[in-house]
Design an enzyme around this catalytic site. Structure first.
Site, PDB file in Angstrom:
ATOM      1  N   ARG A  58      -4.383  32.051  65.746  1.00 49.87           N
ATOM      2  CA  ARG A  58      -2.760  32.054  66.104  1.00 49.87           C
ATOM      3  C   ARG A  58      -2.386  30.805  66.593  1.00 49.87           C
ATOM      4  O   ARG A  58      -1.409  30.290  66.121  1.00 49.87           O
ATOM      5  CB  ARG A  58      -2.522  33.285  66.922  1.00 49.87           C
ATOM      6  CG  ARG A  58      -1.132  33.358  67.395  1.00 49.87           C
ATOM      7  CD  ARG A  58      -0.994  34.538  68.397  1.00 49.87           C
ATOM      8  NE  ARG A  58       0.367  34.747  68.825  1.00 49.87           N
ATOM      9  CZ  ARG A  58       0.814  34.512  70.099  1.00 49.87           C
ATOM     10  NH1 ARG A  58       0.198  33.914  70.885  1.00 49.87           N
ATOM     11  NH2 ARG A  58       2.151  35.005  70.260  1.00 49.87           N
ATOM     12  N   HIS A  62       0.708  28.424  65.253  1.00 50.79           N
ATOM     13  CA  HIS A  62       1.807  28.291  66.317  1.00 50.79           C
ATOM     14  C   HIS A  62       1.899  26.584  66.197  1.00 50.79           C
ATOM     15  O   HIS A  62       2.900  26.024  66.641  1.00 50.79           O
ATOM     16  CB  HIS A  62       1.645  28.940  67.503  1.00 50.79           C
ATOM     17  CG  HIS A  62       2.008  30.373  67.553  1.00 50.79           C
ATOM     18  ND1 HIS A  62       2.416  30.760  68.853  1.00 50.79           N
ATOM     19  CD2 HIS A  62       2.069  31.263  66.726  1.00 50.79           C
ATOM     20  CE1 HIS A  62       2.972  32.048  68.457  1.00 50.79           C
ATOM     21  NE2 HIS A  62       2.645  32.338  67.354  1.00 50.79           N
ATOM     22  N   ASN A  90       4.931  31.624  73.150  1.00 47.86           N
ATOM     23  CA  ASN A  90       3.447  31.147  73.606  1.00 47.86           C
ATOM     24  C   ASN A  90       3.248  31.513  74.942  1.00 47.86           C
ATOM     25  O   ASN A  90       1.985  31.664  75.379  1.00 47.86           O
ATOM     26  CB  ASN A  90       3.298  29.605  73.482  1.00 47.86           C
ATOM     27  CG  ASN A  90       2.982  29.174  72.209  1.00 47.86           C
ATOM     28  OD1 ASN A  90       2.803  29.833  71.135  1.00 47.86           O
ATOM     29  ND2 ASN A  90       3.785  27.878  71.839  1.00 47.86           N
ATOM     30  N   HIS A 189      -3.050  39.527  60.748  1.00 51.28           N
ATOM     31  CA  HIS A 189      -2.630  40.831  62.025  1.00 51.28           C
ATOM     32  C   HIS A 189      -3.853  41.592  61.472  1.00 51.28           C
ATOM     33  O   HIS A 189      -3.728  42.689  62.227  1.00 51.28           O
ATOM     34  CB  HIS A 189      -1.369  41.027  61.906  1.00 51.28           C
ATOM     35  CG  HIS A 189      -0.304  40.235  62.606  1.00 51.28           C
ATOM     36  ND1 HIS A 189       1.069  40.362  62.740  1.00 51.28           N
ATOM     37  CD2 HIS A 189      -0.515  38.863  63.138  1.00 51.28           C
ATOM     38  CE1 HIS A 189       1.631  39.664  63.451  1.00 51.28           C
ATOM     39  NE2 HIS A 189       0.630  38.428  63.537  1.00 51.28           N
TER      40      HIS A 189
END
Length: 324
Positions: A58, A62, A90, A189
């Site tokens: 992740r 990001h 975040n 996911h």
């Protein structure tokens, strides 16, 4: 772990950027043990806590969606910088920074001032995927680290759990990614967790009429309400893929077809767009196809606006810029 034959075939890519090429052999002479060191530290961290694999994956995502894959996310706030760690996507959820610190420290001992934090993020994301049973790919390398961060970019560019399909697709297209990348990368996911606060509205008040999301399987919703009440429990964690939560596979897509996606941004891949629904069906039926597309999309995402050549810097510590 047994991986499919396809997953074991290295995908070879190099990418032209304004400052030069990214290519997998970038550190072969300057730091030949670089990839081995990253893999060793990541493996240790994931063995200690399985969730860490998803957390590291992740972070790369990001980072790349804000100013490109330049490790801007890793910078702490200073007098001149407001950290991206403070952004809505975040805050209280981005994690794994101490693992990256450990990798960087080991690399600085092995080959000082050579391997960028941006490349560490890309390699850690790949290794996290493989360690949990997902596909392997060759990671193009040669990124450099940014000298700044963008809190507004982090707030605006990263897809949110409650965004519509069209909004999420637009955010992907702004990064040069397409609908195949969107659906394939959403498949990350298959591992990891989400907080109650990120999907609570689906359980109680999806459209503002005081009713739950009708696209969420009602028995699954009832189960979720047990640990995600109307108020309180914001930080309670739930598996994004309850079938195989720590194994990287295509069960995430099978869950979507059963209307058991956890986040609204997961389920809308089936309910709001025909083309994305067809891709979900293909990946649910064919794990090898999902792995192949995921690997290609990760390389593509890793090529978003990297700093190369003389742009940026090689940080000594990932959390702060070098002082001059």
């Amino acid at each position: 772990m047994l991986l499919s034959f396809l997953a074991l075939v290295p995908l070879c890519f190099s990418a032209k950027t304004p400052g030069g090429y990214l290519y997998p052999q970038f550190y072969d002479h300057s730091c030949p043990k670089a990839q081995e060191i990253v893999k060793m530290v990541v493996a240790k961290a994931v063995a200690k806590e399985a969730r860490m694999a998803a957390s590291l994956l992740r972070l790369h995502f990001h980072d790349c969606f804000v100013k490109g894959c330049d490790a801007s996310l890793l910078l702490d706030s200073t007098g001149s910088i407001v950290s991206e760690k403070r952004s809505n996507p975040n805050r209280n959820s981005a994690r794994g920074f101490e693992v990256l610190d450990e990798i960087k420290s080991a690399l600085e001992k092995e080959c000082p001032h050579t391997v960028s934090c941006a490349d560490i993020l890309a390699l850690a994301a790949r290794d996290s995927t493989v360690l949990t049973g997902g596909p392997y790919w060759e990671v193009p390398l040669g990124r450099r680290d940014s000298r700044g961060a963008s809190l507004s970019g982090s707030n605006n560019n990263i897809p949110a759990p409650n965004n519509t399909f069209q909004t999420i697709l637009t955010k992907f297209k702004l990064q040069g990614l397409d609908i195949v990348d969107l659906v394939a990368l959403s498949g990350s996911h298959t591992i990891g967790n989400a907080r109650c606060t990120s999907f609570r509205q689906r359980l109680y008040n999806q459209t503002g009429n005081g009713k739950p999301d009708f696209t969420l399987d009602q028995s699954y919703a009832a189960q979720l309400r047990g640990r995600c009440p109307r108020s309180g429990g914001d930080q309670n964690l739930f598996f994004l893929d309850f079938v195989s939560p720590v194994h990287f596979d295509n069960s995430y897509f099978k869950n979507l077809l059963a209307y058991k996606g956890l986040l609204s941004s997961d389920q809308i891949l089936v309910t709001q767009n025909q083309a994305s629904m067809e891709l979900v069906k293909k990946y649910a039926e064919n794990n090898e196809l999902f792995f192949e597309h995921f690997a290609k999309s990760m390389v593509k995402m890793g090529n978003i606006s990297p700093l190369t050549g003389s742009r940026g810097e090689i940080r000594k510590h990932c959390r702060k810029m070098n002082s001059y």
